[in-house]
Enzyme design. Sequence first.
Site, PDB file in Angstrom:
ATOM      1  N   THR A  32       4.621   2.784   5.567  1.00 30.70           N
ATOM      2  CA  THR A  32       2.871   2.423   4.640  1.00 30.70           C
ATOM      3  C   THR A  32       2.186   3.545   6.055  1.00 30.70           C
ATOM      4  OG1 THR A  32       2.031   0.979   6.049  1.00 30.70           O
ATOM      5  CG2 THR A  32       3.960   1.165   7.096  1.00 30.70           C
ATOM      6  N   ASP A  90       5.949  -4.487   5.552  1.00 34.70           N
ATOM      7  CA  ASP A  90       5.699  -5.715   5.648  1.00 34.70           C
ATOM      8  C   ASP A  90       6.106  -6.875   4.660  1.00 34.70           C
ATOM      9  OD1 ASP A  90       6.192  -6.790   8.616  1.00 34.70           O
ATOM     10  OD2 ASP A  90       4.460  -8.129   8.578  1.00 34.70           O
ATOM     11  N   GLY A 118       0.753  -1.161   0.356  1.00 38.45           N
ATOM     12  CA  GLY A 118      -0.449   0.078  -0.019  1.00 38.45           C
ATOM     13  C   GLY A 118       1.081   1.259  -0.116  1.00 38.45           C
ATOM     14  N   ASP A 176       0.336   2.767   8.195  1.00 39.38           N
ATOM     15  CA  ASP A 176      -0.223   1.935   9.575  1.00 39.38           C
ATOM     16  C   ASP A 176       0.440   1.755  10.971  1.00 39.38           C
ATOM     17  OD1 ASP A 176      -1.822   1.141   8.060  1.00 39.38           O
ATOM     18  OD2 ASP A 176      -1.026  -1.499   7.208  1.00 39.38           O
ATOM     19  N   ARG A 234      -4.720  -1.261   9.669  1.00 38.53           N
ATOM     20  CA  ARG A 234      -4.386  -3.014   9.314  1.00 38.53           C
ATOM     21  C   ARG A 234      -5.204  -3.665  10.361  1.00 38.53           C
ATOM     22  NH1 ARG A 234      -3.267  -5.686   4.851  1.00 38.53           N
ATOM     23  NH2 ARG A 234      -2.260  -3.800   3.940  1.00 38.53           N
ATOM     24  N   ARG A 270       0.945  -5.252  -5.287  1.00 36.26           N
ATOM     25  CA  ARG A 270       0.558  -6.182  -4.277  1.00 36.26           C
ATOM     26  C   ARG A 270       0.954  -7.265  -5.187  1.00 36.26           C
ATOM     27  NH1 ARG A 270      -3.443  -3.282  -0.756  1.00 36.26           N
ATOM     28  NH2 ARG A 270      -1.953  -2.606   0.824  1.00 36.26           N
ATOM     29  N   ASP A 298       2.537   0.023  11.690  1.00 38.20           N
ATOM     30  CA  ASP A 298       2.645  -1.312  12.410  1.00 38.20           C
ATOM     31  C   ASP A 298       4.621  -2.255  11.869  1.00 38.20           C
ATOM     32  OD1 ASP A 298       3.141  -1.390   9.430  1.00 38.20           O
ATOM     33  OD2 ASP A 298       0.955  -3.199   9.444  1.00 38.20           O
TER      34      ASP A 298
HETATM   35  O1  F6P Z   1      -1.653  -1.369   4.827  1.00 36.10           O
HETATM   36  C1  F6P Z   1      -1.904   0.217   4.581  1.00 36.10           C
HETATM   37  C2  F6P Z   1      -3.654   0.251   4.365  1.00 36.10           C
HETATM   38  O2  F6P Z   1      -3.932   1.540   4.055  1.00 36.10           O
HETATM   39  C3  F6P Z   1      -4.312  -0.538   5.634  1.00 36.10           C
HETATM   40  O3  F6P Z   1      -4.109   0.832   6.552  1.00 36.10           O
HETATM   41  C4  F6P Z   1      -5.862  -0.775   5.299  1.00 36.10           C
HETATM   42  O4  F6P Z   1      -6.112  -2.043   5.908  1.00 36.10           O
HETATM   43  C5  F6P Z   1      -5.128  -1.472   3.445  1.00 36.10           C
HETATM   44  O5  F6P Z   1      -4.022  -1.051   3.163  1.00 36.10           O
HETATM   45  C6  F6P Z   1      -6.008  -1.646   2.749  1.00 36.10           C
HETATM   46  O6  F6P Z   1      -5.678  -1.863   0.982  1.00 36.10           O
HETATM   47  P1  F6P Z   1      -5.962  -1.263   0.006  1.00 36.10           P
HETATM   48  O7  F6P Z   1      -5.015  -0.436  -0.875  1.00 36.10           O
HETATM   49  O8  F6P Z   1      -5.691  -3.153  -0.770  1.00 36.10           O
HETATM   50  O9  F6P Z   1      -7.378  -1.449  -0.061  1.00 36.10           O
END
Ligand code: F6P
Length: 319
Positions: A125, A103, A11, A127, A171, A72, A129
């Site tokens: 990120t 991660d 992300g 997050d 997340r 991804r 995390d």
């Molecule tokens: O890891 C970053 C994040 O924005 C998380 O907070 C969230 O759960 C996820 O990515 C959303 O993923 P996507 O952009 O694939 O919808």
Amino acid sequence: VKSIAVLTSGGDSQGMNAAVRAVVRSALYNGLEVYAVQRGYQGLINDDIRQMDLRSVGDIIQRGGTVLQTARCEEMRTLEGQQKAAENLKKRGIDGLVVIGGDGSYQGAHKLTLQGIRTMGVPGTIDNDIPFTDFTIGFDTAVSIVVDAINKLRDTMTSHERSSVVEVMGRHCGDIALYAGLASGAEAILVPEVEFDLQAVAKRMRDNFEHGKKHSIIVVAEGVGEGENVAKQLTESSGVDSRVTVLGHIQRGGTPTHNDRVLASRLGDFAVRRLIEGDSSKGVGLVNGELVATDIDKIVTSKKPFNLDMYDLALRLSQ
Ligand code: F6P
């Protein structure tokens, strides 16, 4: 190392561009050749690689998103994908790679090390995390966006004497909820790291309204479930009318704060310097103001400790 590449993966987050700029400029400053990979590991496997110069990263430090784009990539989980990715680097004489991401991106970097590429991870990120760094690049901006949104919600909730349930990203990590909740005076902060009793939250909300409170802000980290369900239960138990706001990807866009740009610049440069010094398979971070590099193995098998003191503080101040 003589020649390195940089990619962004997973992300996106605000400040990734500032990190790309730092990696490219630092590499050139130190006499290395530097390449950019488009679309993360997928681009590496597809050989979507171009050489960078000083001007390639002009006018991006202030931009959200990532000019290198991101993806991804399932193929990177296979040995075949990892070998292909490493070959595409080696055929250009690239022996080092800086991966900016979270991660999953770190795990890909570790696999490439096993294929003979020196790698360095930079934590990008929203997050927050990733362990062994106090903050990840993008977190500060994401929290600012949430705080700004809650300021606005508070106005209209007060007018109508309602409760606002705000679902935020993160997340499995509750840090965005924690920092934004504390900074905006939330009445409750629901995070996956701490057990909570929704009935008790509802009771407190009802009591507060009975004693003259005109609004209430409940921040829900997505890791505990949907804000919609929380709001439903709270309204049923407290009788206070509530509205739900899911902030979603708004949290991932916009111009990065100065904190994120500074962090990105320092970590991007540090990652390059560690590669030059011969280090590999490490993730860089800033811990108590010190630049550190930690084994990726250790990073991906550890969990970032949750700041319970801050959580308790937020509760104490929200009486
Ligand atoms: O890891 C970053 C994040 O924005 C998380 O907070 C969230 O759960 C996820 O990515 C959303 O993923 P996507 O952009 O694939 O919808």
